[in-house]
Design a protein around this motif. Structure first.
Motif, PDB file in Angstrom:
ATOM      1  N   TYR A   1     -40.475  26.121   0.576  1.00 45.94           N
ATOM      2  CA  TYR A   1     -39.774  25.073  -0.181  1.00 45.94           C
ATOM      3  C   TYR A   1     -38.449  25.623  -0.719  1.00 45.94           C
ATOM      4  O   TYR A   1     -37.398  25.000  -0.594  1.00 45.94           O
ATOM      5  CB  TYR A   1     -40.684  24.588  -1.317  1.00 45.94           C
ATOM      6  N   LEU A   2     -38.525  26.835  -1.281  1.00 50.43           N
ATOM      7  CA  LEU A   2     -37.314  27.418  -1.878  1.00 50.43           C
ATOM      8  C   LEU A   2     -36.259  27.720  -0.814  1.00 50.43           C
ATOM      9  O   LEU A   2     -35.062  27.567  -1.048  1.00 50.43           O
ATOM     10  CB  LEU A   2     -37.657  28.693  -2.652  1.00 50.43           C
ATOM     11  N   THR A   3     -36.711  28.154   0.371  1.00 51.31           N
ATOM     12  CA  THR A   3     -35.767  28.441   1.458  1.00 51.31           C
ATOM     13  C   THR A   3     -35.056  27.149   1.869  1.00 51.31           C
ATOM     14  O   THR A   3     -33.827  27.108   2.007  1.00 51.31           O
ATOM     15  CB  THR A   3     -36.517  29.044   2.672  1.00 51.31           C
ATOM     16  N   HIS A   4     -35.829  26.067   2.048  1.00 52.28           N
ATOM     17  CA  HIS A   4     -35.204  24.783   2.382  1.00 52.28           C
ATOM     18  C   HIS A   4     -34.209  24.355   1.307  1.00 52.28           C
ATOM     19  O   HIS A   4     -33.115  23.902   1.603  1.00 52.28           O
ATOM     20  CB  HIS A   4     -36.277  23.694   2.541  1.00 52.28           C
ATOM     21  N   LEU A   5     -34.623  24.529   0.052  1.00 52.43           N
ATOM     22  CA  LEU A   5     -33.777  24.118  -1.065  1.00 52.43           C
ATOM     23  C   LEU A   5     -32.445  24.886  -1.041  1.00 52.43           C
ATOM     24  O   LEU A   5     -31.376  24.315  -1.266  1.00 52.43           O
ATOM     25  CB  LEU A   5     -34.536  24.414  -2.361  1.00 52.43           C
TER      26      LEU A   5
ATOM     27  N   GLN B   1     -28.692  23.314  -0.515  1.00 50.37           N
ATOM     28  CA  GLN B   1     -27.582  23.530  -1.459  1.00 50.37           C
ATOM     29  C   GLN B   1     -26.399  24.186  -0.754  1.00 50.37           C
ATOM     30  O   GLN B   1     -25.256  23.776  -0.929  1.00 50.37           O
ATOM     31  CB  GLN B   1     -28.030  24.412  -2.609  1.00 50.37           C
ATOM     32  N   ASN B   2     -26.687  25.242   0.060  1.00 48.34           N
ATOM     33  CA  ASN B   2     -25.606  25.987   0.700  1.00 48.34           C
ATOM     34  C   ASN B   2     -24.782  25.132   1.644  1.00 48.34           C
ATOM     35  O   ASN B   2     -23.582  25.341   1.809  1.00 48.34           O
ATOM     36  CB  ASN B   2     -26.166  27.192   1.462  1.00 48.34           C
ATOM     37  N   ILE B   3     -25.415  24.157   2.289  1.00 49.02           N
ATOM     38  CA  ILE B   3     -24.650  23.333   3.244  1.00 49.02           C
ATOM     39  C   ILE B   3     -24.092  22.062   2.594  1.00 49.02           C
ATOM     40  O   ILE B   3     -23.550  21.199   3.252  1.00 49.02           O
ATOM     41  CB  ILE B   3     -25.491  22.976   4.494  1.00 49.02           C
ATOM     42  N   GLY B   4     -24.263  21.963   1.266  1.00 45.76           N
ATOM     43  CA  GLY B   4     -23.606  20.869   0.540  1.00 45.76           C
ATOM     44  C   GLY B   4     -24.400  19.574   0.485  1.00 45.76           C
ATOM     45  O   GLY B   4     -23.910  18.561  -0.007  1.00 45.76           O
TER      46      GLY B   4
ATOM     47  N   LEU C   1     -29.362  12.416   2.098  1.00 41.24           N
ATOM     48  CA  LEU C   1     -30.514  13.295   2.357  1.00 41.24           C
ATOM     49  C   LEU C   1     -31.822  12.566   2.035  1.00 41.24           C
ATOM     50  O   LEU C   1     -32.797  12.643   2.790  1.00 41.24           O
ATOM     51  CB  LEU C   1     -30.379  14.566   1.509  1.00 41.24           C
ATOM     52  N   LYS C   2     -31.831  11.836   0.910  1.00 42.33           N
ATOM     53  CA  LYS C   2     -33.032  11.087   0.523  1.00 42.33           C
ATOM     54  C   LYS C   2     -33.453  10.122   1.648  1.00 42.33           C
ATOM     55  O   LYS C   2     -34.637   9.950   1.936  1.00 42.33           O
ATOM     56  CB  LYS C   2     -32.764  10.295  -0.764  1.00 42.33           C
ATOM     57  N   ALA C   3     -32.443   9.528   2.281  1.00 43.82           N
ATOM     58  CA  ALA C   3     -32.750   8.524   3.312  1.00 43.82           C
ATOM     59  C   ALA C   3     -33.416   9.148   4.541  1.00 43.82           C
ATOM     60  O   ALA C   3     -34.138   8.470   5.269  1.00 43.82           O
ATOM     61  CB  ALA C   3     -31.473   7.797   3.710  1.00 43.82           C
ATOM     62  N   VAL C   4     -33.195  10.456   4.774  1.00 44.20           N
ATOM     63  CA  VAL C   4     -33.805  11.069   5.963  1.00 44.20           C
ATOM     64  C   VAL C   4     -35.058  11.886   5.634  1.00 44.20           C
ATOM     65  O   VAL C   4     -35.793  12.282   6.531  1.00 44.20           O
ATOM     66  CB  VAL C   4     -32.796  11.945   6.753  1.00 44.20           C
ATOM     67  N   LEU C   5     -35.312  12.141   4.370  1.00 46.66           N
ATOM     68  CA  LEU C   5     -36.525  12.898   3.987  1.00 46.66           C
ATOM     69  C   LEU C   5     -37.730  11.956   3.955  1.00 46.66           C
ATOM     70  O   LEU C   5     -37.580  10.750   3.794  1.00 46.66           O
ATOM     71  CB  LEU C   5     -36.333  13.542   2.606  1.00 46.66           C
ATOM     72  N   PRO C   6     -38.953  12.502   4.063  1.00 52.25           N
ATOM     73  CA  PRO C   6     -40.134  11.649   3.984  1.00 52.25           C
ATOM     74  C   PRO C   6     -40.210  10.929   2.633  1.00 52.25           C
ATOM     75  O   PRO C   6     -39.868  11.515   1.595  1.00 52.25           O
ATOM     76  CB  PRO C   6     -41.305  12.632   4.111  1.00 52.25           C
TER      77      PRO C   6
END
Ligand code: NDP
Length: 396
Positions: free
Chosen positions: A253-257, A261-264, A284-289
């Motif tokens: 989870y932390l790696t994804h987070l 963040q790094n890619i904006g 991002l919300k629109a593409v996440l589950p």
């Protein structure tokens, strides 16, 4: 006779509506949200004509007032997004309705968490003779009621408070958030903050961490993050010397987070894409589950509680009060996962406390200001049993 209007038909709204519909203290129930078809689906699953539905834009006070004047709710349960807290409070004042929510107001353009905006409504709610109940989910919510219960029954003075929030569930997805992704990512990527000796200490995000042991789960890496109930609890319990909030995160989870963040993609400021203004985190919300969709495959438990050190009758004591909630059990009962369930059950119960005249007052209240006993007496029967451990090693 008590009429309840619920605003927001997401994961939390689904649970709140089911619980309020099942509570005979409420004679009339309505679920309103931005997308009416979502309200209709929740009402249809409950069956009969118990729950009325409506469409409303809760950012718009005039629209809210039109709905409030037509339905005439005694209490409005706000489980839309934190952005709507102030408009819904304004409409409640204008139409003479009482108010309850589960998250403090956040401006859209600033990931900033504090109660000042809502506490500023104190005089107006008081003058109107209306009750506003703030932060009545699990955390904030039950965690503050747990603290009030500890203060009432087990401590003369609370000195150290550590709220510990573990989600040891597995939904089988590479990355998903357990409640609204936009609100969740804004919350967990901010700087850490805790209270010590009258001051707020700021840390880098996730800087302080250590493994903590959770009952029925085992050890999980836990991180100090800022959480809004700390602000009201240190104000209402001035003997507190240090108050912190710990949340567990998996490495994946932390790696994804970090990548997000790094890619904006966690940016909350608008950018222009193909001539259209978009906010990266909203895209991002629109593409996440959808958090509501996670329930079907979610296994494991959450464990949230308060670890407290203080004194009683001149003696040091430690105390741990917590609830464990099983994702599969929550899904069987309500069709949602444990995070929606643990938020929705206390919100519905808080509204029920108000309806029964047990949690009343003119003004704006955080939940620890009410009597914790009737609430905790009902919390187990409503699906969230709680447990106490005395004089144990609380590790923090
Ligand atoms: P969701 O995103 O699943 O649901 C939010 C709902 O609000 C959606 O139905 C959405 O409509 C609706 N909504 C959003 N904007 C508006 C608007 N302007 N007018 C009317 N309706 C609107 O979120 P969750 O159910 O996961 O979370 C709900 C709330 O609970 C959040 O405020 C969250 O912070 C809080 N929460 C509190 C916790 C606690 O323990 N205290 C824990 C977890 C969450 P649409 O369907 O059209 O998008």
């Amino acid at each position: 006779m008590c009429k309840a209007l619920i605003i927001g038909a997401g994961g939390v709204g689904t649970v709140v509506t089911q619980k309020i519909a099942a509570d005979p203290v409420f004679t009339d129930v309505m679920l309103a949200s931005r997308t009416k078809s979502k309200c209709d689906a929740v009402a249809a699953a409950i069956g009969g004509d118990r729950v009325k539905t409506a469409e409303v834009d809760a950012d718009n006070v005039a629209q809210l007032c039109e709905l409030f004047r037509a339905f005439k709710p005694d209490i409005v349960v706000n489980v839309a997004l934190p952005y709507q807290d102030l408009t819904i409070m304004d409409a409640c004042l204008e139409c003479g309705c009482n108010y309850l929510d589960t998250a403090n107001y956040e401006p859209r353009d600033e990931a900033h968490f504090e109660y000042s905006w809502q506490w500023a409504y104190q005089d107006r709610f008081k003058a109107a003779g209306l009750t506003a109940i703030l932060g009545c989910g699990f955390d904030p919510g039950v965690t503050a009621v747990f603290t009030a219960y500890a203060a009432k029954h087990h401590f003369d003075e609370i000195h150290y408070l550590d709220i510990v929030d573990c989600n040891a569930g597995n939904h089988g997805m590479a990355f998903a958030t357990n409640f609204n992704p936009e609100i969740n990512i804004r919350e967990v990527t901010q700087k850490g903050r805790y209270y010590e000796n009258g001051q707020w200490v700021v840390t880098e995000p996730h800087e302080i961490h250590r493994p903590l042991h959770y009952p029925g789960i085992g050890e999980r890496e836990s991180y100090v993050i800022y959480h809004e109930e700390l602000e009201s609890l240190v104000k209402n319990y001035p003997t507190i010397r240090r108050a912190r909030f710990w949340m567990t995160f998996g490495q994946e989870y932390l790696t994804h987070l970090r990548v997000i963040q790094n890619i904006g993609m966690a940016r909350i400021d608008p950018i222009i894409y193909n001539g259209v203004e978009i906010v990266p985190i909203q895209f991002l919300k629109a593409v996440l589950p959808d958090p509501k969709s996670l329930g079907a495959n979610y296994h494991g438990q959450t464990s949230i509680g308060c670890r407290i050190r203080g004194v009683k009758d001149g003696k040091e004591r430690t105390y741990y009060i917590y609830n464990n909630c099983d994702h599969e059990q929550a899904f069987r009962e309500t069709g949602t996962q444990a995070v929606s369930f643990t938020t929705g059950v206390p919100a519905a119960l808080g509204a029920s406390m108000w309806a029964k005249g047990l949690w009343r007052g003119a003004g704006v209240f955080n939940v620890e200001e009410f009597d914790p006993d009737p609430f905790l007496a009902e919390l187990g029967p409503q699906g969230l049993p709680w447990h106490e451990l005395f004089d144990v090693d609380i590790e923090v």
